[in-house]
Design a protein around this motif. Structure first.
Motif, short mmCIF file in Angstrom:
data_model
loop_
_atom_site.label_atom_id
_atom_site.label_comp_id
_atom_site.label_asym_id
_atom_site.label_seq_id
_atom_site.Cartn_x
_atom_site.Cartn_y
_atom_site.Cartn_z
N GLN A 131 0.81 -1.22 0.00
CA GLN A 131 0.00 0.00 0.00
C GLN A 131 0.84 1.27 0.00
OE1 GLN A 131 0.42 -2.00 2.53
NE2 GLN A 131 0.46 -0.93 4.50
N ILE A 132 2.15 1.14 0.22
CA ILE A 132 3.00 2.32 0.26
C ILE A 132 2.97 3.09 -1.06
CG2 ILE A 132 5.11 1.12 -0.48
CD1 ILE A 132 6.67 3.01 1.38
N TRP A 133 2.76 2.37 -2.18
CA TRP A 133 2.75 3.06 -3.49
C TRP A 133 1.60 4.05 -3.59
CZ3 TRP A 133 7.21 2.40 -5.68
CH2 TRP A 133 7.90 1.21 -5.50
N ASN A 134 0.52 3.81 -2.85
CA ASN A 134 -0.62 4.72 -2.88
C ASN A 134 -0.33 6.04 -2.17
OD1 ASN A 134 -2.11 2.69 -4.15
ND2 ASN A 134 -2.81 1.84 -2.19
N HIS A 135 0.78 6.09 -1.45
CA HIS A 135 1.11 7.29 -0.67
C HIS A 135 2.49 7.85 -1.07
CE1 HIS A 135 -2.21 6.66 2.27
NE2 HIS A 135 -2.03 5.40 1.94
N THR A 136 2.98 7.48 -2.25
CA THR A 136 4.33 7.86 -2.66
C THR A 136 4.32 8.79 -3.86
OG1 THR A 136 5.26 5.79 -1.82
CG2 THR A 136 6.57 6.98 -3.44
N PHE A 206 -0.87 7.41 5.68
CA PHE A 206 -0.35 6.04 5.63
C PHE A 206 -0.28 5.45 7.03
CE2 PHE A 206 3.16 3.01 5.90
CZ PHE A 206 2.85 2.14 4.86
N GLN A 207 -0.71 4.21 7.16
CA GLN A 207 -0.63 3.47 8.43
C GLN A 207 0.06 2.14 8.19
OE1 GLN A 207 -1.56 4.69 11.35
NE2 GLN A 207 -2.49 6.57 10.54
N ILE A 208 0.99 1.79 9.07
CA ILE A 208 1.71 0.52 8.94
C ILE A 208 1.08 -0.54 9.83
CG2 ILE A 208 3.36 1.02 10.79
CD1 ILE A 208 5.52 -0.37 9.14
N ASP A 209 1.29 -1.79 9.48
CA ASP A 209 0.83 -2.89 10.31
C ASP A 209 1.52 -2.83 11.67
OD1 ASP A 209 1.37 -5.85 11.33
OD2 ASP A 209 -0.45 -5.90 10.11
N CYS A 210 0.74 -2.77 12.73
CA CYS A 210 1.29 -2.60 14.08
C CYS A 210 2.24 -3.72 14.48
CB CYS A 210 0.15 -2.50 15.10
SG CYS A 210 -0.85 -1.01 14.94
N ARG A 211 1.93 -4.96 14.05
CA ARG A 211 2.78 -6.09 14.43
C ARG A 211 4.16 -5.98 13.77
NH1 ARG A 211 -1.20 -10.85 12.79
NH2 ARG A 211 -1.52 -9.31 11.13
N LEU A 212 4.19 -5.53 12.51
CA LEU A 212 5.47 -5.34 11.83
C LEU A 212 6.30 -4.27 12.53
CD1 LEU A 212 7.48 -5.68 9.48
CD2 LEU A 212 6.07 -4.06 8.17
N LEU A 213 5.65 -3.18 12.91
CA LEU A 213 6.35 -2.10 13.59
C LEU A 213 6.91 -2.56 14.93
CD1 LEU A 213 7.17 0.87 13.56
CD2 LEU A 213 4.95 1.44 14.58
N GLU A 214 6.12 -3.27 15.71
CA GLU A 214 6.56 -3.73 17.03
C GLU A 214 7.71 -4.73 16.90
OE1 GLU A 214 3.08 -5.29 18.84
OE2 GLU A 214 2.11 -3.32 19.08
N ASP A 215 7.61 -5.62 15.91
CA ASP A 215 8.67 -6.62 15.70
C ASP A 215 9.99 -5.96 15.34
OD1 ASP A 215 9.67 -9.37 15.28
OD2 ASP A 215 9.73 -8.80 13.18
N MET A 216 9.95 -4.99 14.41
CA MET A 216 11.17 -4.31 13.99
C MET A 216 11.75 -3.45 15.12
SD MET A 216 12.43 -4.97 11.05
CE MET A 216 12.07 -5.63 9.41
#
Length: 481
Positions: A131-136, A206-216
């Protein structure tokens, strides 16, 4: 085709009192130039290696601007080849700039954009999800004083189908920056394009998947204490300024001397122990055969003075001095005393910056021609300036230590693909296409692009390079090579 209703909505979209953007892209793409133009002031140092995300604030065109600069990846690397810390920092950028209005994908129009580069961009962008392409918005950077009003469509057409593919993924959102043109209209148009983008998403950022953010974030925290100690070897010819560099880093006041033995010093930099080994210098034009055997042995022994091995070698050059073919040969031969793997752990440090007659170190590198450019590329485009007249400036030392740590971390995280990369001069066969190989070996100094020949036989288990075990006939082997 845009309808009349769409056109009216775009013309009437509300102005944002604050612009929040994340700048993303590979290395050597003029991202700092883009940031400075958007902010309206020189907050980002051009030519500086971005080690970690940097948040910058400013005011331009009556708007508050907040942007985050992310570290770049090598433009020829797919995601599997990039160091893990780059992936972590790209995700972490959303901690520093939650709900950004747009991502600005910066691409340099002065270098080819091939299918290999296209794959690299897609891989690294989609760390954050498709979905990042929709906000780039694609931000194309070029520098041509003669063509300030160059036609955007013609510039894109000349760049090729691969770049056109990226632009289409961003739904044709593209902006061209001729960054020699400092007029505000250029930035104002970009801000309006960002406002149109926000309006198209009805104000939803843009909003990122919370689980991906927490993991990283968890992985990033565990990486923060990897290097409680940094071990560094100083190399360079006589009068190169090695002792001055040591004094700046450790805030010492040792007298400059032509020692014939290695000198070890240690101190604290930002509450971290730093060990420096100053090696004896050689005459700048001398081949290794002309350097006394005792000096050669001291250089070879330098790594064993800081067990289990150094994280970095700082190759010190005088910033105002010429770098000829003879200098190049001399440096290459003397660096080889430390083993073939030394280049992957080497940073060129320019000392006595106040003597330079050119405005920037990049202009100095370019003006010196192929010999100095070869050296910079051999060191993976890693270089730094230490100004002897600013010894109390902790910032320049802190930035150097960040580069050392970043390099050590990358060497720790080398992937099997990086291990298999061949030395350019080796003559070995490769299954890469001619076009991809050309991309790997690019040495364009606008800005510098790396050669891939600095990576050799990486030790996957250690965060430092290890000196080879020398047998009794090493002197003969050095002479033969």
């Amino acid at each position: 085709m845009e309808t009349g209703e769409d056109s009216d909505r775009h013309m009437n979209c509300p102005a944002l009192p604050e612009i929040k953007v994340i700048i993303i892209g590979s290395k050597a793409e003029y991202k700092c130039n883009a940031a400075n133009t958007i902010i309206g002031q020189k907050e980002c140092k051009v030519g500086k290696e971005i080690v970690e995300n940097e948040k910058i604030h400013g005011t331009n065109q009556g708007r508050s601007v907040s942007l985050v600069m992310t570290p770049g990846w090598w433009k020829s690397f797919i995601l599997a080849e990039s160091a893990k810390y780059i992936q972590m920092e790209i995700v972490h950028s959303l901690k520093l700039c939650p709900a950004p209005h747009a991502f600005l994908l910066v691409i340099n129009l002065h270098t080819p954009f091939t299918n290999m580069h296209l794959k690299s961009v897609i891989d690294h962008m989609e760390i954050l999800g498709e979905q990042i392409w929709n906000h780039t918005i694609v931000l194309l950077m070029y520098n041509n004083k003669e063509q300030r009003h160059a036609d955007t469509e013609q510039l894109i057409k000349r760049a090729g189908k691969e770049l056109d593919f990226v632009i289409k993924k961003c739904e044709n959102r593209v902006h061209v920056f001729n960054y020699t043109d400092r007029r505000g209209i250029n930035v104002e148009k970009l801000f309006h394009e960002i406002e149109i983008l926000v309006a198209e998403h009805e104000g939803q950022c843009f909003q990122i998947d919370c689980r991906l953010l927490e993991d990283m974030e968890e992985k990033r925290r565990t990486k923060s204490c990897d290097f409680p100690e940094l071990r560094i070897v100083l190399m360079g010819g006589k009068n190169s300024g090695k002792t001055s560099v040591m004094n700046i880093i450790l805030k010492n006041k040792k007298d400059i001397s032509w020692s014939k033995k290695c000198v070890m010093s240690e101190g604290q930099v930002q509450n971290r122990k730093v060990i420096l080994i100053d090696t004896p210098g050689w005459w700048p034009y001398a081949s290794v055969h002309e350097t006394p055997e005792s000096i050669q042995q001291q250089i070879k022994a330098s790594a064993s003075m800081c067990p289990p091995g150094p994280h970095a070698v700082l190759l010190v050059l005088r910033s105002g001095a010429a770098f000829s073919k003879a200098h190049r040969r001399s440096v290459k031969e003397h660096m080889k005393l430390l083993g073939r793997n030394v280049w992957k752990s080497c940073i060129v440090v320019f000392s006595r910056d106040e003597w330079m007659g050119t405005p920037t170190i990049e202009e100095h590198i370019e003006s010196e021609g192929e010999n100095l450019q070869w050296l910079i590329n051999k060191c993976g485009n890693r270089y730094h300036i230490l100004n002897n007249m600013e010894q109390d400036d902790g910032k320049q030392v802190r930035e150097l230590m960040e580069k050392v740590e970043m390099m050590a971390r990358v060497n720790t995280e080398q992937t099997p693909v990086e291990e298999e990369m061949l030395d350019i001069d080796s003559g070995c066969e490769s299954n890469m296409s001619d076009q991809d190989m050309l991309g790997r070996r690019s040495a364009d100094l606008l800005p510098p692009e790396m050669h891939m020949d600095y990576i050799d036989n990486v030790d996957m288990e250690c965060d430092y390079w290890q000196l080879p075990v020398f047998s009794g006939d090493i002197s003969e082997r050095v002479k033969q090579n």
